[in-house]
Design an enzyme around this catalytic site. Structure first.
Site, PDB file in Angstrom:
ATOM      1  N   CYS A  45     103.004 -53.865 -70.282  1.00 14.18           N
ATOM      2  CA  CYS A  45     102.005 -52.839 -70.560  1.00 14.18           C
ATOM      3  C   CYS A  45     102.616 -51.699 -71.390  1.00 14.18           C
ATOM      4  CB  CYS A  45     101.450 -52.323 -69.227  1.00 14.18           C
ATOM      5  SG  CYS A  45      99.937 -51.382 -69.376  1.00 14.18           S
ATOM      6  N   ALA A  67      96.859 -46.575 -75.615  1.00 13.29           N
ATOM      7  CA  ALA A  67      97.037 -46.948 -74.210  1.00 13.29           C
ATOM      8  C   ALA A  67      96.810 -48.442 -74.057  1.00 13.29           C
ATOM      9  CB  ALA A  67      96.062 -46.166 -73.321  1.00 13.29           C
ATOM     10  N   ASP A  68      97.332 -48.970 -72.969  1.00  9.69           N
ATOM     11  CA  ASP A  68      97.080 -50.356 -72.612  1.00  9.69           C
ATOM     12  C   ASP A  68      96.904 -50.434 -71.105  1.00  9.69           C
ATOM     13  OD1 ASP A  68      96.992 -53.212 -73.614  1.00  9.69           O
ATOM     14  OD2 ASP A  68      98.426 -53.386 -71.971  1.00  9.69           O
ATOM     15  N   THR A  69      95.931 -51.212 -70.668  1.00 10.01           N
ATOM     16  CA  THR A  69      95.691 -51.393 -69.245  1.00 10.01           C
ATOM     17  C   THR A  69      95.876 -52.865 -68.895  1.00 10.01           C
ATOM     18  OG1 THR A  69      94.142 -49.542 -69.204  1.00 10.01           O
ATOM     19  CG2 THR A  69      94.012 -51.103 -67.371  1.00 10.01           C
ATOM     20  N   SER A 104      99.487 -47.804 -69.366  1.00  5.58           N
ATOM     21  CA  SER A 104     100.567 -47.136 -70.085  1.00  5.58           C
ATOM     22  C   SER A 104      99.946 -46.356 -71.234  1.00  5.58           C
ATOM     23  CB  SER A 104     101.571 -48.150 -70.632  1.00  5.58           C
ATOM     24  OG  SER A 104     102.223 -48.798 -69.578  1.00  5.58           O
TER      25      SER A 104
END
Length: 193
Positions: A45, A67-69, A104
């Protein structure tokens, strides 16, 4: 200075609005999001969020937010399902169990990147066939990590969380605001008045 959101997620745009921020540009980066062999979910992430931030072209003074989920069941990364059958597999794996939702966030200005990982614990209730099929029929699982979005109809399937609700949705607001301040962002006076 321009504020660039490196995400096509309408949820992230809505969450940024809660901070009084309207991006000057929305530029979803096109990167390969395939996990590396045996890559752990949190490292995956963080890597993806950072790569997204690095992939966007901007002036040195511009601020880029990406962002990354990721939904993690132990060491297993549950990404966005390709179809309803894979969504059903993900949901059945999560049924009655606790899992982690990792978001993140990466903020870039020039060559510098500020980042933060926010990990929340989530429990999904044990799903009956009727609940599983009813949720799949909504189509809400499409484009969602782990095949669900807590802020939609799947909220009725989540009796317990420990962590950041906005992080589970896709952008942890307290942590994002702190990263933006650290990168020198000051909200305009109209938004805070």
């Amino acid at each position: 200075m321009a504020f660039i959101l490196g995400s096509g997620s309408p949820r992230r745009l809505e969450l940024l609005a809660q901070l009084g921020i309207t991006p000057d540009a929305v530029c979803p980066p096109d990167i390969d999001e395939t996990p590396k062999p045996r890559e752990l979910p949190r490292f995956y992430c963080a890597r993806i969020a950072r790569q997204k931030a690095e992939a966007i072209s901007a002036a040195a003074e511009d601020l880029i937010l990406c962002a990354d989920t990721t939904v993690a069941l132990g060491r297993r990364i549950l990404g966005k399902p390709d179809d309803a059958a894979e969504a059903a597999q993900f949901l059945l794996a999560l049924s009655g169990r606790r899992h982690q939702v990792i978001t993140s966030v990466a903020v870039r200005r020039g060559d510098r990147i500020w980042s933060r990982d926010v990990v929340s614990a989530v429990k999904m209730k044990r799903l009956s066939d009727e609940e599983l099929n009813g949720y799949l029929a909504t189509g809400d699982w499409q484009g969602k990590a782990g095949a669900y979005a807590i802020q939609g109809p799947a909220g009725a399937l989540i009796p317990w969380i420990n962590g950041s609700f906005t992080g589970i949705v896709g952008l942890p607001l307290a942590e994002t605001a702190a990263l933006l301040r650290g990168a020198g962002w000051t909200p305009n006076k109209e938004a805070t008045a």
